[in-house]
Enzyme design. Structure first.
Site, mmCIF file in Angstrom:
data_model
loop_
_atom_site.group_PDB
_atom_site.id
_atom_site.type_symbol
_atom_site.label_atom_id
_atom_site.label_comp_id
_atom_site.label_asym_id
_atom_site.label_seq_id
_atom_site.Cartn_x
_atom_site.Cartn_y
_atom_site.Cartn_z
ATOM 1 N N GLY A 273 0.875 -1.169 0.000
ATOM 2 C CA GLY A 273 0.000 0.000 0.000
ATOM 3 C C GLY A 273 0.915 1.223 0.000
ATOM 4 O O GLY A 273 1.756 1.369 0.894
ATOM 5 N N ASP B 193 2.122 -1.407 -4.642
ATOM 6 C CA ASP B 193 0.720 -0.968 -4.746
ATOM 7 C C ASP B 193 0.139 -1.544 -6.025
ATOM 8 O O ASP B 193 0.882 -1.823 -6.975
ATOM 9 C CB ASP B 193 0.628 0.568 -4.775
ATOM 10 C CG ASP B 193 -0.726 1.081 -4.282
ATOM 11 O OD1 ASP B 193 -0.786 1.632 -3.169
ATOM 12 O OD2 ASP B 193 -1.730 0.904 -5.010
ATOM 13 N N ARG C 49 -11.523 5.543 5.307
ATOM 14 C CA ARG C 49 -12.925 5.963 5.387
ATOM 15 C C ARG C 49 -13.099 7.413 4.949
ATOM 16 O O ARG C 49 -12.166 8.202 4.941
ATOM 17 C CB ARG C 49 -13.470 5.745 6.793
ATOM 18 C CG ARG C 49 -12.683 6.396 7.889
ATOM 19 C CD ARG C 49 -13.277 5.987 9.220
ATOM 20 N NE ARG C 49 -12.391 6.359 10.302
ATOM 21 C CZ ARG C 49 -12.806 6.692 11.514
ATOM 22 N NH1 ARG C 49 -14.087 6.683 11.775
ATOM 23 N NH2 ARG C 49 -11.937 7.008 12.453
ATOM 24 N N ILE D 284 -1.980 -1.957 9.404
ATOM 25 C CA ILE D 284 -2.596 -0.671 9.762
ATOM 26 C C ILE D 284 -4.009 -0.560 9.167
ATOM 27 O O ILE D 284 -4.835 0.229 9.608
ATOM 28 C CB ILE D 284 -1.724 0.520 9.265
ATOM 29 C CG1 ILE D 284 -0.292 0.415 9.818
ATOM 30 C CG2 ILE D 284 -2.332 1.854 9.659
ATOM 31 C CD1 ILE D 284 0.622 1.594 9.457
ATOM 32 N N THR D 285 -4.282 -1.379 8.170
ATOM 33 C CA THR D 285 -5.568 -1.303 7.468
ATOM 34 C C THR D 285 -6.736 -1.506 8.430
ATOM 35 O O THR D 285 -6.719 -2.393 9.289
ATOM 36 C CB THR D 285 -5.599 -2.373 6.349
ATOM 37 O OG1 THR D 285 -4.509 -2.123 5.466
ATOM 38 C CG2 THR D 285 -6.908 -2.329 5.577
ATOM 39 N N ASN D 286 -7.766 -0.694 8.258
ATOM 40 C CA ASN D 286 -8.956 -0.759 9.123
ATOM 41 C C ASN D 286 -10.084 -1.585 8.524
ATOM 42 O O ASN D 286 -10.118 -1.754 7.320
ATOM 43 C CB ASN D 286 -9.471 0.676 9.355
ATOM 44 C CG ASN D 286 -8.753 1.325 10.515
ATOM 45 O OD1 ASN D 286 -8.590 0.721 11.565
ATOM 46 N ND2 ASN D 286 -8.324 2.569 10.318
ATOM 47 N N HIS E 109 -9.535 -0.820 18.226
ATOM 48 C CA HIS E 109 -9.259 0.493 17.632
ATOM 49 C C HIS E 109 -10.573 0.975 17.023
ATOM 50 O O HIS E 109 -10.808 0.894 15.843
ATOM 51 C CB HIS E 109 -8.201 0.316 16.542
ATOM 52 C CG HIS E 109 -7.775 1.602 15.906
ATOM 53 N ND1 HIS E 109 -7.396 2.708 16.609
ATOM 54 C CD2 HIS E 109 -7.630 1.940 14.596
ATOM 55 C CE1 HIS E 109 -7.040 3.672 15.769
ATOM 56 N NE2 HIS E 109 -7.181 3.223 14.548
#
Ligand code: APR
Length: 320
Positions: A10, A34, A83, A119-121, A176
């Site tokens: 990413g 990426d 987001r 780290i991706t949510n 988180h």
């Protein structure tokens, strides 16, 4: 000694910032990956062209091929979508789970010995899925959340008290998300716990409660301001601190989304807890004592992570 290799899966806002920070600190050579053609190549070249000015030696490259991450010492994953205003981190599950499947396969094949920071949510569910998809040992796959959430809490407190951020420590536990648990009792200014500072008249309890809420909403506050994406400077700095603790075997005590096998009475889930990060990855999960109220908040947070994991299992039955 050969340079370390840092692979960034990413290369968007966080990925680019990670590449810059890793290069500036000469953490190692950096590979930016990426699916968007040109983005990783462009960022790699741009940062490399800053090296004569800043005086760092690091090789940077951009790629669309997982082969290029082969032998990476550290892999930091930010692939996916961030987001937009009005969205919660949980709204990202479906799309980012598919991304974790591809990324997990790539890491499992080419960088099975790496320390992987996700780290991706939504973080706690994505790191859980990434570990399963990659097949890497659970102590080598960790989620970055607590360092960032604690940093936000520390910054707000330092600003409120007008003292150095260096002298403020803070603990934020749990998932988180909106249910994260900033732990007042374990947060201090130069070792003085926050409840004592309330007694000393440094701050009213009601103001402290506002700061706790601002910490919980810290990510949303940035999303609202930026309008086109989510935070990237502080998340990147937080992941770099974790990578450094691993590479230098610093054994720093950091709150991270770690795989639990019985600690805190939880089995087979990733939740934010204090950990020790050293050359062995997550070397220890620190089990702190919680009072009744803290435990209730923690349980509530764990329940919301559980809900996300169940959603993942419905979308990808192989994870069940
Ligand atoms: N493989 C590799 N990269 C991918 C994939 C994939 N399957 N899908 C998307 N990407 C890339 C995008 O092309 C983009 O360059 O991931 C990058 C994400 O970058 P940004 O959109 O700028 O998002 P960023 O702000 O960096 O946040 C990334 O971290 O904090 C979380 O919620 C945030 O989930 C989001 C992630």
């Amino acid at each position: 000694m050969a340079r370390k290799k840092i692979a960034l899966i990413g290369s968007g806002q966080i990925g680019g910032t990670l590449a810059h920070l890793a290069s500036l600190s000469e953490m190692g050579d950096v590979v930016l990956f990426d699916i968007a053609e040109g983005t990783p190549e462009g960022k790699a070249l741009d940062i490399a062209e800053s090296s004569p000015v800043d005086g760092f030696d690091a090789k940077l490259s951009g790629t669309q091929s997982y082969e290029a991450i082969a032998g990476a010492d550290v892999v930091i994953v930010t692939a996916g979508v961030p987001r937009k205003p009005g969205m919660s981190r949980d709204d990202l599950v479906e799309i980012n789970l598919k991304v974790m499947k591809q990324v997990g396969a790539g890491i499992g094949k080419y960088a099975p010995d790496a320390f992987v920071i996700c780290i991706t949510n939504p973080l706690d569910a994505m790191v859980w899925a990434l570990q399963k998809f990659s097949g890497l040992p659970a102590n080598k796959v960790v989620g970055m959340a607590g360092v960032l959430d604690s940093a936000r809490f520390r910054y707000f407190l330092a600003d409120e008290f007008d003292v150095s951020v260096q002298d403020v420590t803070a603990f934020v536990l749990g998932g988180h998300g909106d249910t994260m648990v900033p732990l007042i009792r374990y947060s201090t200014v130069a070792g003085i716990p926050l409840p004592d500072l309330v007694k000393m008249g440094w701050i009213e309890q009601s103001r402290l409660d506002e700061i706790v809420q601002r910490t919980r909403d810290g990510g949303a506050e940035i999303v609202k301001l930026l309008k086109t994406g989510s935070a990237f400077y502080a998340p990147a700095a937080s992941a770099i601190a974790m990578a450094e603790s691993y590479l230098k075997d610093k054994k720093r005590v950091m709150p991270c989304a770690a795989h639990l096998s019985g600690e805190y009475g939880i089995d087979g889930m990733y939740v934010g807890v204090p950990t020790v990060i050293g050359a062995g990855g997550i070397e220890r999960v620190v089990e702190i004592e919680m009072d009744k109220d803290e435990k209730a908040q923690f349980d509530n947070s764990v329940d919301s992570v559980k809900g996300l994991i169940e959603a993942c299992q419905r979308l990808a039955p192989e994870l069940a």
